[in-house]
Design a protein around this motif. Structure first.
Motif, short mmCIF file in Angstrom:
data_model
loop_
_atom_site.label_atom_id
_atom_site.label_comp_id
_atom_site.label_asym_id
_atom_site.label_seq_id
_atom_site.Cartn_x
_atom_site.Cartn_y
_atom_site.Cartn_z
N ILE A 1 4.71 12.30 -6.19
CA ILE A 1 5.93 12.80 -6.84
C ILE A 1 6.87 13.44 -5.82
CG2 ILE A 1 4.91 15.06 -7.43
CD1 ILE A 1 6.58 14.89 -10.05
N LEU A 2 6.29 14.10 -4.81
CA LEU A 2 7.11 14.70 -3.76
C LEU A 2 7.81 13.62 -2.94
CD1 LEU A 2 7.98 17.30 -2.29
CD2 LEU A 2 5.95 17.05 -0.84
N LEU A 3 7.06 12.57 -2.60
CA LEU A 3 7.66 11.45 -1.86
C LEU A 3 8.71 10.74 -2.69
CD1 LEU A 3 4.53 9.92 -0.06
CD2 LEU A 3 6.50 11.00 1.03
N PHE A 4 8.43 10.59 -4.00
CA PHE A 4 9.41 9.96 -4.89
C PHE A 4 10.72 10.75 -4.90
CE2 PHE A 4 11.44 9.96 -9.07
CZ PHE A 4 11.76 8.61 -9.20
N VAL B 1 0.83 -1.21 0.00
CA VAL B 1 0.00 0.00 0.00
C VAL B 1 0.86 1.26 0.00
CG1 VAL B 1 -1.68 1.34 1.33
CG2 VAL B 1 -1.95 -1.14 1.10
N GLY B 2 1.95 1.23 0.75
CA GLY B 2 2.80 2.42 0.87
C GLY B 2 2.18 3.47 1.77
N PHE B 3 2.45 4.74 1.47
CA PHE B 3 1.92 5.84 2.28
C PHE B 3 0.55 6.25 1.76
CE2 PHE B 3 6.50 5.99 2.71
CZ PHE B 3 6.67 6.20 4.07
N ARG B 4 -0.41 6.36 2.67
CA ARG B 4 -1.77 6.75 2.30
C ARG B 4 -1.85 8.27 2.21
NH1 ARG B 4 -5.32 2.40 2.68
NH2 ARG B 4 -4.53 0.59 3.84
N VAL B 5 -1.43 8.81 1.09
CA VAL B 5 -1.46 10.26 0.86
C VAL B 5 -2.15 10.54 -0.46
CG1 VAL B 5 0.65 10.68 2.20
CG2 VAL B 5 0.82 10.20 -0.27
N HIS B 6 -2.45 11.80 -0.70
CA HIS B 6 -3.05 12.18 -1.98
C HIS B 6 -2.09 11.85 -3.13
CE1 HIS B 6 -6.52 14.14 -0.25
NE2 HIS B 6 -5.73 14.84 0.57
N PRO B 7 -2.63 11.40 -4.26
CA PRO B 7 -1.78 11.04 -5.40
C PRO B 7 -0.83 12.17 -5.82
CG PRO B 7 -4.04 10.32 -5.78
CD PRO B 7 -4.05 11.13 -4.52
N GLU B 8 -1.25 13.42 -5.60
CA GLU B 8 -0.41 14.56 -5.97
C GLU B 8 0.90 14.59 -5.17
OE1 GLU B 8 -3.59 14.88 -4.98
OE2 GLU B 8 -4.58 15.20 -6.93
N LEU B 9 0.87 13.99 -3.99
CA LEU B 9 2.06 14.00 -3.14
C LEU B 9 3.04 12.87 -3.47
CD1 LEU B 9 0.48 14.81 0.36
CD2 LEU B 9 1.79 16.34 -1.12
N ILE C 1 15.20 -1.86 0.07
CA ILE C 1 13.94 -1.18 0.33
C ILE C 1 13.64 -0.06 -0.67
CG2 ILE C 1 12.62 0.13 2.05
CD1 ILE C 1 13.26 -2.74 2.92
N ALA C 2 14.59 0.86 -0.84
CA ALA C 2 14.32 2.13 -1.55
C ALA C 2 13.90 1.97 -3.01
CB ALA C 2 15.53 3.05 -1.43
N PRO C 3 14.62 1.20 -3.86
CA PRO C 3 14.24 1.13 -5.27
C PRO C 3 12.80 0.65 -5.49
CG PRO C 3 16.45 0.27 -4.97
CD PRO C 3 15.89 0.46 -3.61
N LYS C 4 12.39 -0.39 -4.77
CA LYS C 4 11.02 -0.91 -4.92
C LYS C 4 10.00 0.11 -4.45
CE LYS C 4 7.78 -3.85 -5.79
NZ LYS C 4 7.37 -4.09 -7.19
N ALA C 5 10.30 0.80 -3.35
CA ALA C 5 9.38 1.83 -2.85
C ALA C 5 9.21 2.95 -3.88
CB ALA C 5 9.89 2.40 -1.52
N MET C 6 10.32 3.36 -4.52
CA MET C 6 10.25 4.43 -5.53
C MET C 6 9.47 3.98 -6.77
SD MET C 6 13.90 6.44 -5.36
CE MET C 6 14.97 5.01 -5.52
N ILE C 7 9.65 2.73 -7.17
CA ILE C 7 8.90 2.19 -8.32
C ILE C 7 7.41 2.22 -8.04
CG2 ILE C 7 8.40 0.07 -9.61
CD1 ILE C 7 11.42 -0.59 -9.36
N ASN C 8 7.03 1.87 -6.80
CA ASN C 8 5.62 1.79 -6.45
C ASN C 8 4.93 3.14 -6.41
OD1 ASN C 8 5.57 -0.96 -6.33
ND2 ASN C 8 5.61 -1.12 -4.12
N PHE C 9 5.69 4.25 -6.30
CA PHE C 9 5.07 5.57 -6.36
C PHE C 9 4.48 5.84 -7.75
CE2 PHE C 9 8.04 6.81 -2.77
CZ PHE C 9 7.03 6.91 -1.83
N TRP C 10 5.02 5.14 -8.77
CA TRP C 10 4.56 5.33 -10.14
C TRP C 10 3.73 4.16 -10.64
CZ3 TRP C 10 5.27 10.12 -11.78
CH2 TRP C 10 6.33 10.87 -11.23
N SER C 11 3.65 3.10 -9.84
CA SER C 11 2.98 1.88 -10.28
C SER C 11 1.49 1.91 -9.93
CB SER C 11 3.64 0.66 -9.62
OG SER C 11 2.90 -0.51 -9.84
#
Length: 316
Positions: free
Chosen positions: A28-31, A18-26, A80-90
């Motif tokens: 890119i900021l998290l990425f 699931v990752g972080f439950r934030v607005h989709p607009e955020l 941890i980090a690469p998969k988390a970054m991929i999931n921001f766009w997945s």
């Protein structure tokens, strides 16, 4: 595969992070935040390893341990980090069952190894300050290699036990992991198995890992403090303490972040994710900064390498 209540762990082919439950607009900021932190982790830890390998003066037990610490920090953050970054766009945010097993196994391996390495570094400082005449004999190359190999061995055994216990559970409630990576606690919440034994064994395993390392660190520093306060000159005391300050800083960051993560109640999953972020990414980012800022030898070696490279660049 849908989130069927009858799903058994043997039928699960993937999980959803699931990752972080934030607005989709955020997202890119998290990425960008993850990308910046991960870039600093790569730069800092690879930099420390290069400095130690290129500078002959740093060919000592203390920096041998530090090089391994940087290696461990680099790899467990890379789990941890690469998969988390991929999931921001997945869209699917999925991770395969095998990928989840691998992620938990490698993270547990490297994080436990780091704890034992920090204990070995505390023992190294104890011998250097309390028994300086015997330092070269007691901290021989063979013994240092054995300490590092033992740290990786303990990490591997612990990881095998933890991972095998976690993935023998039955996952029949859901395949949605409310986290940004595969961790033991979020996976427990998906299980319909009785997890009392699992939690008990995990608690005992944590105690077997954490208690010896903390005891070695505390006892080493008690002896170090008792020795340093007996040094008559203020300059001598400051020099002795300066060799330990970087290590104490790293120990404080690791165990502080770890305590924050595991003491955060499950009722606050978003706070638990923030705590995990401190443990999984901020710690490996801060460690090379602590050693480069607080350590005179590392700073001098870095300046020397930069001067040599700048000279070569100009001469070309």
């Amino acid at each position: 595969m849908g989130d069927m209540g009858t799903t058994n762990h043997s039928e699960v082919t993937d999980f959803i992070l699931v990752g972080f439950r934030v607005h989709p607009e955020l997202h890119i900021l998290l990425f960008l935040l993850f990308l910046l932190v991960y870039a600093m982790i790569l730069l800092g830890n690879i930099g420390i390893m290069v400095i130690i390998m290129k500078e002959p003066r740093l060919n000592t037990p203390m920096y041998f341990f530090l090089g391994n610490l940087s290696f461990v920090d680099l790899f467990y953050s890379s789990v941890i980090a690469p998969k988390a970054m991929i999931n921001f766009w997945s869209e699917s945010k999925s991770i395969s069952f095998a990928g989840c097993v691998t992620q938990l196994f490698l993270f547990a391996l490297f994080i436990v190894t780091e704890g034992f390495l920090l204990a070995a570094m505390a023992y190294d400082r104890f011998i250097a300050i309390c028994n300086p005449l015997l330092y070269s004999v007691q901290m021989s190359t063979r013994f240092c290699v054995q300490l590092v190999a033992g740290s990786y061995f303990c990490g591997c055994i612990s990881s095998v036990l933890q991972t095998s216990m976690t993935f023998t559970l039955s996952f029949c409630a859901s395949r949605t992991i409310d986290h940004f990576y595969c961790d033991d606690r979020p996976l427990q919440r998906l299980s319909c198995s009785t997890i009392f034994i699992h939690k008990l064994v995990s608690f005992c395993l944590s105690g077997i890992i954490i208690l010896p390392t903390i005891i070695v660190i505390i006892v080493s520093y008690l002896y170090i403090v008792s020795t340093v306060v007996k040094i008559p000159s203020t300059e001598g005391r400051q020099k002795a303490f300066s060799t330990c300050s970087s290590h104490l800083g790293v120990v404080s960051v690791l165990y502080g972040a770890g305590s924050f993560m595991y003491l955060t109640p499950d009722t606050y999953p978003e706070l638990s994710k923030v705590a995990s972020l401190c443990y999984t990414l901020l710690t490996p980012m801060l460690n090379p900064l602590i050693y480069s800022v607080r350590n005179k030898d590392v700073k001098e070696a870095l300046r020397k390498i930069l001067r040599e490279n700048i000279f070569l660049f100009i001469s070309v």
